[in-house]
Design a protein around this motif. Sequence first.
Motif, mmCIF file in Angstrom:
data_model
loop_
_atom_site.group_PDB
_atom_site.id
_atom_site.type_symbol
_atom_site.label_atom_id
_atom_site.label_comp_id
_atom_site.label_asym_id
_atom_site.label_seq_id
_atom_site.Cartn_x
_atom_site.Cartn_y
_atom_site.Cartn_z
ATOM 1 N N PRO A 99 -33.131 44.252 -18.432
ATOM 2 C CA PRO A 99 -31.774 44.487 -18.892
ATOM 3 C C PRO A 99 -30.893 43.296 -18.942
ATOM 4 O O PRO A 99 -30.193 42.936 -20.000
ATOM 5 N N ALA A 100 -30.783 42.804 -17.538
ATOM 6 C CA ALA A 100 -29.986 41.354 -17.264
ATOM 7 C C ALA A 100 -30.335 40.461 -18.163
ATOM 8 O O ALA A 100 -29.465 39.740 -18.789
ATOM 9 N N ALA A 101 -31.408 39.964 -18.361
ATOM 10 C CA ALA A 101 -32.059 38.946 -19.177
ATOM 11 C C ALA A 101 -31.663 39.272 -20.546
ATOM 12 O O ALA A 101 -31.264 38.183 -21.213
ATOM 13 N N VAL A 102 -31.808 40.259 -21.119
ATOM 14 C CA VAL A 102 -31.622 40.546 -22.425
ATOM 15 C C VAL A 102 -30.052 40.399 -22.633
ATOM 16 O O VAL A 102 -29.594 39.893 -23.622
ATOM 17 N N GLY A 103 -29.154 40.769 -21.812
ATOM 18 C CA GLY A 103 -27.986 40.649 -22.124
ATOM 19 C C GLY A 103 -27.495 39.064 -21.874
ATOM 20 O O GLY A 103 -26.503 38.821 -22.835
ATOM 21 N N VAL A 104 -28.010 38.415 -20.965
ATOM 22 C CA VAL A 104 -27.651 36.865 -21.157
ATOM 23 C C VAL A 104 -28.341 36.096 -22.239
ATOM 24 O O VAL A 104 -27.402 35.434 -22.936
ATOM 25 N N VAL A 105 -29.456 36.517 -22.662
ATOM 26 C CA VAL A 105 -30.099 35.723 -23.574
ATOM 27 C C VAL A 105 -29.865 35.978 -25.009
ATOM 28 O O VAL A 105 -29.487 35.228 -25.989
ATOM 29 N N TRP A 106 -29.636 37.474 -25.409
ATOM 30 C CA TRP A 106 -29.526 38.059 -26.514
ATOM 31 C C TRP A 106 -28.058 38.392 -27.054
ATOM 32 O O TRP A 106 -27.603 38.509 -28.302
ATOM 33 N N LEU A 107 -27.214 38.759 -25.945
ATOM 34 C CA LEU A 107 -26.025 39.501 -26.125
ATOM 35 C C LEU A 107 -24.945 38.640 -25.541
ATOM 36 O O LEU A 107 -23.924 38.882 -25.920
ATOM 37 N N GLY A 108 -25.049 37.446 -25.131
ATOM 38 C CA GLY A 108 -24.116 36.575 -24.701
ATOM 39 C C GLY A 108 -23.258 36.904 -23.544
ATOM 40 O O GLY A 108 -22.214 36.438 -23.360
ATOM 41 N N ASP A 109 -23.898 37.818 -22.558
ATOM 42 C CA ASP A 109 -23.243 37.824 -21.414
ATOM 43 C C ASP A 109 -23.147 36.730 -20.502
ATOM 44 O O ASP A 109 -23.940 35.821 -20.378
ATOM 45 N N SER A 167 -18.139 38.150 -12.447
ATOM 46 C CA SER A 167 -18.402 38.890 -13.620
ATOM 47 C C SER A 167 -17.425 38.305 -14.642
ATOM 48 O O SER A 167 -16.202 38.566 -14.661
ATOM 49 N N GLY A 168 -17.723 37.921 -15.861
ATOM 50 C CA GLY A 168 -16.817 37.865 -17.122
ATOM 51 C C GLY A 168 -16.910 39.204 -17.596
ATOM 52 O O GLY A 168 -17.175 40.190 -17.412
ATOM 53 N N ALA A 169 -16.448 38.978 -18.949
ATOM 54 C CA ALA A 169 -16.484 40.121 -20.041
ATOM 55 C C ALA A 169 -17.665 40.413 -20.641
ATOM 56 O O ALA A 169 -18.494 39.169 -20.353
ATOM 57 N N GLU A 170 -18.093 41.392 -21.021
ATOM 58 C CA GLU A 170 -19.123 41.610 -21.974
ATOM 59 C C GLU A 170 -19.460 40.595 -22.897
ATOM 60 O O GLU A 170 -18.702 40.160 -23.448
ATOM 61 N N GLY A 171 -20.804 40.242 -23.264
ATOM 62 C CA GLY A 171 -20.985 39.489 -24.242
ATOM 63 C C GLY A 171 -20.575 39.606 -25.617
ATOM 64 O O GLY A 171 -20.396 40.977 -25.998
ATOM 65 N N ALA A 176 -18.740 51.398 -18.451
ATOM 66 C CA ALA A 176 -18.930 50.075 -17.812
ATOM 67 C C ALA A 176 -19.463 49.167 -18.749
ATOM 68 O O ALA A 176 -19.054 47.873 -18.740
ATOM 69 N N LEU A 177 -20.520 49.470 -19.372
ATOM 70 C CA LEU A 177 -21.231 48.667 -20.319
ATOM 71 C C LEU A 177 -20.579 48.186 -21.411
ATOM 72 O O LEU A 177 -20.703 47.180 -22.043
ATOM 73 N N ARG A 178 -19.309 48.931 -21.610
ATOM 74 C CA ARG A 178 -18.336 48.348 -22.675
ATOM 75 C C ARG A 178 -17.393 47.313 -22.115
ATOM 76 O O ARG A 178 -16.579 46.802 -23.068
ATOM 77 N N SER A 179 -17.380 47.127 -21.166
ATOM 78 C CA SER A 179 -16.508 45.936 -20.646
ATOM 79 C C SER A 179 -17.062 44.934 -19.702
ATOM 80 O O SER A 179 -16.218 44.190 -19.239
ATOM 81 N N LEU A 180 -18.165 45.156 -19.097
ATOM 82 C CA LEU A 180 -18.972 44.443 -18.215
ATOM 83 C C LEU A 180 -20.209 43.827 -18.602
ATOM 84 O O LEU A 180 -20.992 44.576 -19.597
ATOM 85 N N PRO A 181 -20.717 42.650 -18.313
ATOM 86 C CA PRO A 181 -22.093 42.321 -18.409
ATOM 87 C C PRO A 181 -23.267 43.360 -18.128
ATOM 88 O O PRO A 181 -23.024 44.029 -17.090
ATOM 89 N N ILE A 182 -24.419 43.375 -18.724
ATOM 90 C CA ILE A 182 -25.362 44.141 -18.262
ATOM 91 C C ILE A 182 -25.847 44.048 -16.879
ATOM 92 O O ILE A 182 -26.136 44.911 -16.200
ATOM 93 N N MET A 229 -15.481 47.270 -13.398
ATOM 94 C CA MET A 229 -16.294 47.735 -12.221
ATOM 95 C C MET A 229 -16.163 49.154 -11.467
ATOM 96 O O MET A 229 -17.123 49.485 -10.845
ATOM 97 N N VAL A 230 -14.940 49.601 -11.651
ATOM 98 C CA VAL A 230 -14.677 50.905 -11.107
ATOM 99 C C VAL A 230 -15.838 51.836 -11.809
ATOM 100 O O VAL A 230 -16.438 52.928 -10.895
ATOM 101 N N CYS A 231 -15.766 51.810 -12.828
ATOM 102 C CA CYS A 231 -16.649 52.806 -13.819
ATOM 103 C C CYS A 231 -18.005 52.686 -13.387
ATOM 104 O O CYS A 231 -18.961 53.538 -13.068
#
Length: 282
Positions: free
Chosen positions: A228-238, A116-120, A62-68, A1-3
């Motif tokens: 982008p949030a919807a794409v992350g949750v639905v297709w990338l497993g965030d 927030s959890g880890a990225e999908g 940030a995108l490498r460690s957090l959900p979109i 989250m710092v990034c």
Amino acid sequence: MVCALGAAICFGTATVLQAVATRAATTGGGGDAALLLRALRQWRYMAGLALDALGFVFQIAALRSLPIYAVGAALASSLAVTAVVAARLLKVRLSGVEWAAVGVVCAGLAMLGLASGAEGDRAGSTALKWAMLGTAVAVLLLGLVGGRLPERGRALTLGLGAGFGFGVVEVAVRLIDSLSPSSLVANPATYALLVGGGAAFLLLTAALQRGSVTTATAGLVIGETIGPAAVGVVWLGDRTRGGLEWLAVLGFLVAVAGALALARFGEPAPGGEAGAGAGELG
């Protein structure tokens, strides 16, 4: 989250510098491309671009460690940074409502940070990568014809387009799974990132100059967060931390609502006098 917060600070500060440069470049003819070329001759605009580049590095990390959804909300909070920086550096006076909106954004981000959890862990499909490239090309085409759009709805359309372009960048970063030259060249997401990012800058410059700042910024916030949030949750497993889905949803909505409340920051007041915000920057 710092990034993610570091990216918001860079982008928010860059906005102040670019607003000054863009409005100073209004004299002269030509379309949006000519406007951009004149803005590029301003040192403030170049300094803003340097901060944008640094912010982009933070955004990738940030995108490498957090959900979109968490990164998107944090980037939307750059509006709060813009307000605070303008108040400190340019002596712009913020109203009590605007300070309250800054606090709301911070509260929403705090909730997101806790939930927030880890990225999908899902790999993006080839179809999704091509869809992002198609979206980026559509945003670019919108940027090329943006100056010819009817005045009514122009700012919202350009702002939404810029938001979609930045949203494509957010998703594309997650779809690039290898940095080897051969993989980058063969990955449609690489081109989606480049085209989407470039088109978004063009549209944002045009939107801020050629229409209502409030409407353009509101469109930007909506475009770069919800999709982008919807794409992350639905297709990338965030996902969120166990049992904290409600807190993540609440934090996302609160942060975006605070950003939208700050969207009016910088709108010139009726009668030609600048209001509290970037309208005073020129």
